[in-house]
Design an enzyme around this catalytic site. Structure first.
Site, PDB file in Angstrom:
ATOM      1  N   THR A 222      54.598  39.092  26.387  1.00  8.17           N
ATOM      2  CA  THR A 222      54.057  39.854  27.304  1.00  8.17           C
ATOM      3  C   THR A 222      54.366  39.141  28.855  1.00  8.17           C
ATOM      4  OG1 THR A 222      52.019  38.432  27.306  1.00  8.17           O
ATOM      5  CG2 THR A 222      52.054  40.559  26.011  1.00  8.17           C
ATOM      6  N   GLU A 368      52.678  45.304  23.821  1.00  6.83           N
ATOM      7  CA  GLU A 368      52.028  45.299  22.527  1.00  6.83           C
ATOM      8  C   GLU A 368      52.188  46.822  21.627  1.00  6.83           C
ATOM      9  OE1 GLU A 368      50.797  44.427  25.196  1.00  6.83           O
ATOM     10  OE2 GLU A 368      49.702  42.652  24.869  1.00  6.83           O
ATOM     11  N   LYS A 477      35.063  46.709  42.147  1.00 11.85           N
ATOM     12  CA  LYS A 477      33.541  47.119  41.935  1.00 11.85           C
ATOM     13  C   LYS A 477      32.929  47.023  43.012  1.00 11.85           C
ATOM     14  CE  LYS A 477      34.861  45.395  37.626  1.00 11.85           C
ATOM     15  NZ  LYS A 477      35.880  44.260  37.436  1.00 11.85           N
ATOM     16  N   TRP A 482      32.914  51.978  40.544  1.00 12.86           N
ATOM     17  CA  TRP A 482      34.178  51.533  40.491  1.00 12.86           C
ATOM     18  C   TRP A 482      35.004  52.408  41.542  1.00 12.86           C
ATOM     19  CZ3 TRP A 482      35.569  50.513  34.577  1.00 12.86           C
ATOM     20  CH2 TRP A 482      34.731  49.313  34.008  1.00 12.86           C
TER      21      TRP A 482
END
Ligand code: AMP
Length: 586
Positions: A222, A368, A477, A482
């Protein structure tokens, strides 16, 4: 040569036949009735054998560093992959041994893809844009024994020559015969070889070994923009199933007549599986080497008759801007593009479709997930939407492919409503989703009940189509609510003076966080902050409007072509809001 490799063990004899009789009260369960079909493992070698046997007419075009092109066929690639496997076997390479590559998209890389995995070893692609420390970490963690490297990347390796892992036995340079610098020299303590010299005298055929389809085939780390990079270890089974699925009409829609140009690098997540899917379909491949600028790509699209391509939005944004600046450049046959990695801004999609007839499919995936997990392609409920409605909807990342399940959960772990409004973290599971990382245990992204937590915050609508609101770590936030940095970026990309944009959170004394917009203006356009912010009016909720705009020349990019927000966040850690008015109107 590979005494280790055996056919998958035959199914265990029917347990019921030899089991002691069940107590009289409980009726005996009938033995499972197995289907009477051949049990052949799903192996990458079958893709190569299929392409070589049935699709000799397709071309594999590979661009060299100097821009010249070399051409092969699938049988030639198969022969060169066999020579490579024979050479590695002669050097003692064993099943499961990691063989690294540091290379661009070119034919020798394709040969390593097939040669290494088909012999049962593990092809470990390494990203050439990594920092020295990450490179050393990854080579060490994987315990690679051989590293194949493009000659242009040797200086990066020389810079870490004294830190190469002790497992490394040879660095193999992938250049043309006779052009490889320093053959026979050492790099650190490691022998330097030439790929062409290594394979020159090897037989060009091989009986590819047959082994358990669950054996590892390739390894990719990754991007590790936060924390250590983590290895994802793909299997033959996961790779074959993933490639098979991507061929679908509702995905890459690949046929034998296609000419695919993967802009997505072969060093990251197997170039979205395109090298395998192309072999399965038996189509042609154009491998563009390191030159990914709009002129080089456009020239290849036109001269090689490319029908399909895949890349991150920055590639397509640059190409669109260049096309508009060169109005005489048109596509003879508009290719179809796939985009993923970051969100596709609507203006780019719209520009390509309406001005050039190029359709872009929006896809979502992760290292993944091999990577393809979801695609946004029309289905029964929206097949008749007009083009504008569909373009609006195309900003969503899509619906799961067969083989993948998606769900999104709130902070308490409850599934969110499929109303396109509620936010939650995306969880996935499926046949080509990682179950754990290489060399690590205990990562809490793998849940006890078999799901992978993606870290993406999403909505899911009534059609089951998912939209990424943000990475969990990038969402802003503000006063307990959000704000999607992605939505703010996509919206401002429609402003005629904006070339690139990124939104990050900055600290706010009252609301905790407020959005800071960073803009790379189009050359010579000189936009003002007021002009930029005015563009948001009527397009987003007023309280989402960024509290400050910074004009910058460039944005830092990660090794996989995404804006590197972690770097921006550090850089602007002390930035204070300048337009508090927006926040106060909430
Ligand atoms: P990587 O593992 O480096 O390929 O990155 C995977 C991450 O890229 C995902 O978790 C998403 O955050 C992001 N990503 C991938 N595809 C998209 C997309 N189409 N739109 C927005 N973000 C995406």
């Amino acid at each position: 040569m590979f005494g280790l490799f055996k056919n998958r063990p035959a199914a265990a004899p029917e347990a019921a036949a030899s089991a002691p009789a069940a107590p009289a009260a409980a009726p005996a369960k009938p033995a499972p009735l197995h289907g009477l079909m051949m049990d052949r493992p799903l192996l990458i070698s079958d893709i190569l054998k299929h392409a070589a046997a049935n699709h000799a007419g397709a071309k594999i075009v590979s661009v060299r560093a100097d821009g010249s092109r070399v051409r092969h066929t699938w049988p030639q690639i198969a022969a060169r992959a066999a020579k490579l496997a024979n050479a590695l076997a002669r050097r003692g390479v064993q099943q499961g041994e990691r063989i690294a590559t540091l290379a661009w998209n070119e034919h020798r890389h394709l040969e390593i893809y097939y040669g290494v995995s088909c012999m049962g070893a593990v092809m470990h692609t390494v990203n050439p844009r990594l920092f020295a420390d990450q490179l050393v970490f990854i080579l060490t963690d994987a315990a690679d024994t051989h590293l194949f490297i493009d000659p242009t990347l040797l200086p990066a390796l020389e810079a870490v020559a004294d830190r190469l892992p002790p497992t490394l036995k040879a660095v193999v340079v992938m250049g043309e015969a006779g052009s490889v610098p320093g053959q026979g020299k050492l790099i650190g303590k490691v022998e330097l070889l030439s790929q062409e010299a290594l394979i020159a005298d090897e037989p060009d055929s091989i009986d590819w070994p047959v082994f358990d389809e669950r054996c590892a085939s390739s390894l990719c780390y990754t991007s590790g923009t936060t924390g250590e990079p983590k290895g994802v270890l793909y299997s033959h089974r996961s790779t074959v199933l993933h490639a098979l699925t991507t061929l679908q009409v509702d995905c890459f829609a690949t046929s034998a007549a296609d000419v695919l140009l993967p802009v997505v690098p072969m060093f990251h997540v197997n170039a979205w599986g395109i090298p395998y899917a192309a072999g399965m379909a038996g189509c042609s491949l154009v491998l563009p080497g390191p030159r990914l600028d709009p002129v080089s790509l456009y020239t290849l699209f036109e001269e090689e008759g490319v029908t399909g391509s895949a890349g991150v939005p920055t590639i397509w944004t640059a190409l669109l801007q260049w096309l508009r600046a060169n109005p005489e450049k048109r596509f003879t046959n508009p290719p179809r593009f796939t985009v993923g990695g970051t969100a596709l801004p609507k203006p780019i999609n719209e520009g390509f479709l309406k001005e050039y007839g190029v359709r872009i499919m929006h896809a979502w995936g992760m290292t993944e997930t091999s990577p393809l997990g979801a695609v946004n392609v029309r289905k029964a409920e929206n097949i008749d939407w007009d083009e504008d409605r569909w373009l609006d909807y195309s900003k969503k990342q899509g619906r799961p492919l067969f083989g993948i399940e998606l769900k999104a959960v709130d902070a308490e772990g409850h599934e969110i409503a499929h109303d396109g409004v509620a936010f939650g973290e995306l969880l996935v599971r499926g046949n080509w989703v990682a179950a754990q990382y290489f060399n690590r245990t205990g990562d809490d992204v793998f849940t006890d009940d078999g799901w992978f937590r993606t870290g993406d915050v999403v909505t899911i609508d009534a059609l089951g189509v998912m939209e990424i609101v943000d990475r969990a770590k990038d969402v802003i936030k503000s006063g307990g609510e959000w704000i999607s940095s992605i939505e703010l970026e996509n919206t401002i990309m429609g402003h005629p003076k904006v070339a690139m944009a990124a939104v990050i959170a900055m600290h706010h004394p009252k609301w905790d966080e407020r959005p800071l917009l960073l803009v790379v203006p189009k050359p010579g356009s000189n936009p003002t902050e007021a002009e930029i912010l005015a563009f948001y009016e009527g397009r987003i909720a007023k309280w989402w409007t960024p509290d400050a705009v910074e004009f910058v020349e460039t944005l830092p990019m990660t090794a996989t072509g995404k804006v590197w927000k972690a770097v921006l966040k550090k850089q602007y850690a002390d930035r204070a809001p300048t337009t508090l008015a927006h926040a106060q109107t909430r």
